[in-house]
Scaffold this motif. Structure first.
Motif, short mmCIF file in Angstrom:
data_model
loop_
_atom_site.label_atom_id
_atom_site.label_comp_id
_atom_site.label_asym_id
_atom_site.label_seq_id
_atom_site.Cartn_x
_atom_site.Cartn_y
_atom_site.Cartn_z
N LEU A 249 0.82 -1.20 0.00
CA LEU A 249 0.00 0.00 0.00
C LEU A 249 0.86 1.26 0.00
O LEU A 249 1.77 1.40 0.82
CB LEU A 249 -0.91 0.02 1.22
N ALA A 250 0.57 2.18 -0.90
CA ALA A 250 1.22 3.49 -0.89
C ALA A 250 0.67 4.28 0.30
O ALA A 250 -0.41 3.97 0.81
CB ALA A 250 0.94 4.23 -2.19
N PRO A 251 1.40 5.31 0.76
CA PRO A 251 0.94 6.06 1.93
C PRO A 251 -0.51 6.53 1.84
O PRO A 251 -1.26 6.41 2.81
CB PRO A 251 1.92 7.24 1.98
N GLU A 252 -0.91 7.06 0.69
CA GLU A 252 -2.29 7.54 0.59
C GLU A 252 -3.30 6.39 0.59
O GLU A 252 -4.45 6.54 1.02
CB GLU A 252 -2.47 8.40 -0.67
N GLU A 253 -2.86 5.21 0.12
CA GLU A 253 -3.75 4.05 0.11
C GLU A 253 -3.96 3.49 1.52
O GLU A 253 -4.98 2.84 1.79
CB GLU A 253 -3.17 2.96 -0.79
N ARG A 254 -3.01 3.74 2.42
CA ARG A 254 -3.16 3.28 3.80
C ARG A 254 -4.36 3.96 4.46
O ARG A 254 -5.10 3.33 5.21
CB ARG A 254 -1.88 3.55 4.59
N HIS A 255 -4.53 5.25 4.20
CA HIS A 255 -5.69 5.98 4.72
C HIS A 255 -6.97 5.34 4.21
O HIS A 255 -7.90 5.10 4.97
CB HIS A 255 -5.64 7.44 4.26
N THR A 256 -7.00 5.11 2.93
CA THR A 256 -8.20 4.53 2.31
C THR A 256 -8.51 3.17 2.88
O THR A 256 -9.66 2.84 3.18
CB THR A 256 -8.00 4.42 0.78
N PHE A 257 -7.47 2.35 3.07
CA PHE A 257 -7.67 1.00 3.57
C PHE A 257 -8.25 1.01 4.97
O PHE A 257 -9.24 0.33 5.26
CB PHE A 257 -6.37 0.21 3.58
N ILE A 258 -7.64 1.77 5.88
CA ILE A 258 -8.09 1.69 7.27
C ILE A 258 -9.47 2.29 7.44
O ILE A 258 -10.29 1.81 8.23
CB ILE A 258 -7.05 2.33 8.22
N ARG A 259 -9.77 3.33 6.66
CA ARG A 259 -11.13 3.89 6.69
C ARG A 259 -12.13 2.89 6.13
O ARG A 259 -13.21 2.69 6.72
CB ARG A 259 -11.16 5.20 5.89
N LYS A 260 -11.78 2.23 5.03
CA LYS A 260 -12.67 1.23 4.43
C LYS A 260 -12.94 0.08 5.40
O LYS A 260 -14.08 -0.36 5.56
CB LYS A 260 -12.03 0.69 3.15
N ALA A 261 -11.90 -0.40 6.07
CA ALA A 261 -12.06 -1.53 6.99
C ALA A 261 -12.99 -1.17 8.15
O ALA A 261 -13.85 -1.96 8.55
CB ALA A 261 -10.70 -1.97 7.50
N ILE A 262 -12.82 0.04 8.69
CA ILE A 262 -13.64 0.45 9.82
C ILE A 262 -15.08 0.73 9.38
O ILE A 262 -16.04 0.37 10.07
CB ILE A 262 -13.00 1.67 10.52
N LEU A 263 -15.24 1.35 8.22
CA LEU A 263 -16.60 1.61 7.72
C LEU A 263 -17.33 0.31 7.37
O LEU A 263 -18.54 0.19 7.56
CB LEU A 263 -16.56 2.53 6.50
N GLN A 264 -16.59 -0.67 6.88
CA GLN A 264 -17.20 -1.97 6.61
C GLN A 264 -17.65 -2.62 7.92
O GLN A 264 -18.72 -3.23 7.98
CB GLN A 264 -16.23 -2.89 5.86
N ALA A 265 -16.84 -2.48 8.96
CA ALA A 265 -17.24 -2.98 10.27
C ALA A 265 -18.49 -2.27 10.77
O ALA A 265 -19.38 -2.88 11.37
CB ALA A 265 -16.09 -2.80 11.26
N ASN A 266 -18.57 -0.96 10.52
CA ASN A 266 -19.77 -0.21 10.90
C ASN A 266 -21.01 -0.77 10.21
O ASN A 266 -22.06 -0.95 10.83
CB ASN A 266 -19.60 1.27 10.54
N ASP A 267 -20.88 -1.08 8.92
CA ASP A 267 -22.01 -1.64 8.17
C ASP A 267 -22.46 -2.97 8.78
O ASP A 267 -23.66 -3.22 8.92
CB ASP A 267 -21.62 -1.87 6.70
N VAL A 268 -21.50 -3.81 9.12
CA VAL A 268 -21.82 -5.15 9.66
C VAL A 268 -22.52 -5.03 11.01
O VAL A 268 -23.54 -5.68 11.26
CB VAL A 268 -20.55 -6.00 9.77
N VAL A 269 -21.99 -4.20 11.90
CA VAL A 269 -22.57 -4.06 13.23
C VAL A 269 -23.95 -3.40 13.15
O VAL A 269 -24.90 -3.84 13.80
CB VAL A 269 -21.64 -3.24 14.16
N TYR A 270 -24.06 -2.36 12.34
CA TYR A 270 -25.34 -1.66 12.20
C TYR A 270 -26.40 -2.59 11.61
O TYR A 270 -27.56 -2.60 12.08
CB TYR A 270 -25.18 -0.42 11.31
N ASP A 271 -26.02 -3.38 10.63
CA ASP A 271 -26.97 -4.32 10.01
C ASP A 271 -27.44 -5.36 11.03
O ASP A 271 -28.65 -5.65 11.11
CB ASP A 271 -26.31 -5.01 8.82
N MET A 272 -26.53 -5.90 11.80
CA MET A 272 -26.89 -6.88 12.82
C MET A 272 -27.84 -6.28 13.86
O MET A 272 -28.84 -6.88 14.26
CB MET A 272 -25.64 -7.41 13.51
N ALA A 273 -27.54 -5.04 14.28
CA ALA A 273 -28.38 -4.37 15.27
C ALA A 273 -29.76 -4.06 14.71
O ALA A 273 -30.77 -4.14 15.43
CB ALA A 273 -27.70 -3.09 15.74
#
Length: 252
Positions: free
Chosen positions: A67-91
């Motif tokens: 991952l290039a430096p700018e891609e690291r931002h995108t990755f960690i944001r994507k991973a956390i937002l995907q977790a948000n989707d999963v938890v919100y959907d379950m709730a």
């Protein structure tokens, strides 16, 4: 790079709603996440486990070394937002999990720098150059009041609503992730923790442990946990330490 992490239910709670995971990839890249769940019966531990599991699933499909430096931002944001989707959907689909959520603080650590993504009041600190600094900013009501000069730092420490979050993962369909860059060098130490540590142990006490020369990283993790328990252990306690060292031994 060396990693050690521990989690404990504490002295008051009956269930540990904290979850943590950390690993060294390809001997050079540290990955860690801490999630502190909240909600009704069992919901908090479900939310935090889902957040950690989803983060790991996203990670499994990514070669973080490439991952290039700018891609690291995108990755960690994507991973956390995907977790948000999963938890919100379950709730949303299960009454017993209604309004469950979790804090999250996650990082990718490279040989000279890294990136942190977080929501809530679980924290990241760095010990570097003899100083100990909090990298994240709590998403709490008390922190907002403090920033706007409505209460002092001393009042904030003992405020009856100090655990009220202004932002959490999974409670809303959309959430903002704070992403922070950091630089580090050999012998620096990163600390991730839930508020079960930071509410019970002062920054000065944490720094004293982390900079101690007579303990290895695993002993320091144990010591921090022990200090939180001795201070009352009012909440679940989770501690992750990453030491920028050549040795890649891992303790979990």
């Amino acid at each position: 790079m060396r990693i050690a992490f521990r989690s404990d239910v504490g002295r008051i709670r009956l269930v540990n709603e904290d979850r943590a995971w950390a690993n060294v990839q390809d001997n050079h890249y540290g990955i860690a996440i801490v999630a502190d769940g909240m909600g009704g019966h069992l919901a908090g531990e479900v939310a935090s486990q889902l957040a950690v599991d989803t983060f790991q699933e996203v990670l499994a499909s990514t070669k973080i070394a490439e991952l290039a430096p700018e891609e690291r931002h995108t990755f960690i944001r994507k991973a956390i937002l995907q977790a948000n989707d999963v938890v919100y959907d379950m709730a949303s689909r299960n009454d017993q999990y209604h309004n469950m959520g979790t804090t999250v603080v996650a990082l990718l650590a490279y040989p000279d720098s890294g990136v942190i993504g977080h929501i809530g009041d679980s924290r990241a600190y760095i010990w570097t150059g003899g100083t100990f600094t909090q990298l994240t900013e709590d998403h709490t009501l008390v922190n907002e009041l403090t920033k706007h000069g409505q209460i002092s730092a001393e009042e904030a420490a003992n405020h009856p609503r100090r655990n009220v979050l202004t932002r959490a993962l999974g409670t809303d369909e959309e959430v903002e992730v704070d992403v922070i860059d950091f630089a580090w060098k050999p012998d620096d130490v990163l600390l991730l923790c839930s508020d079960g540590l930071s509410n019970m142990v002062t920054d000065e006490q944490m720094q004293a442990v982390i900079q101690a020369q007579d303990m290895d990283i695993d002993s320091k993790t144990e010591k921090l946990l022990e200090m939180a328990l001795q201070a009352g252990g009012d909440d679940n306690i989770t501690v992750v330490l990453l030491h920028h060292a050549v040795d890649t031994e891992q303790e979990g």
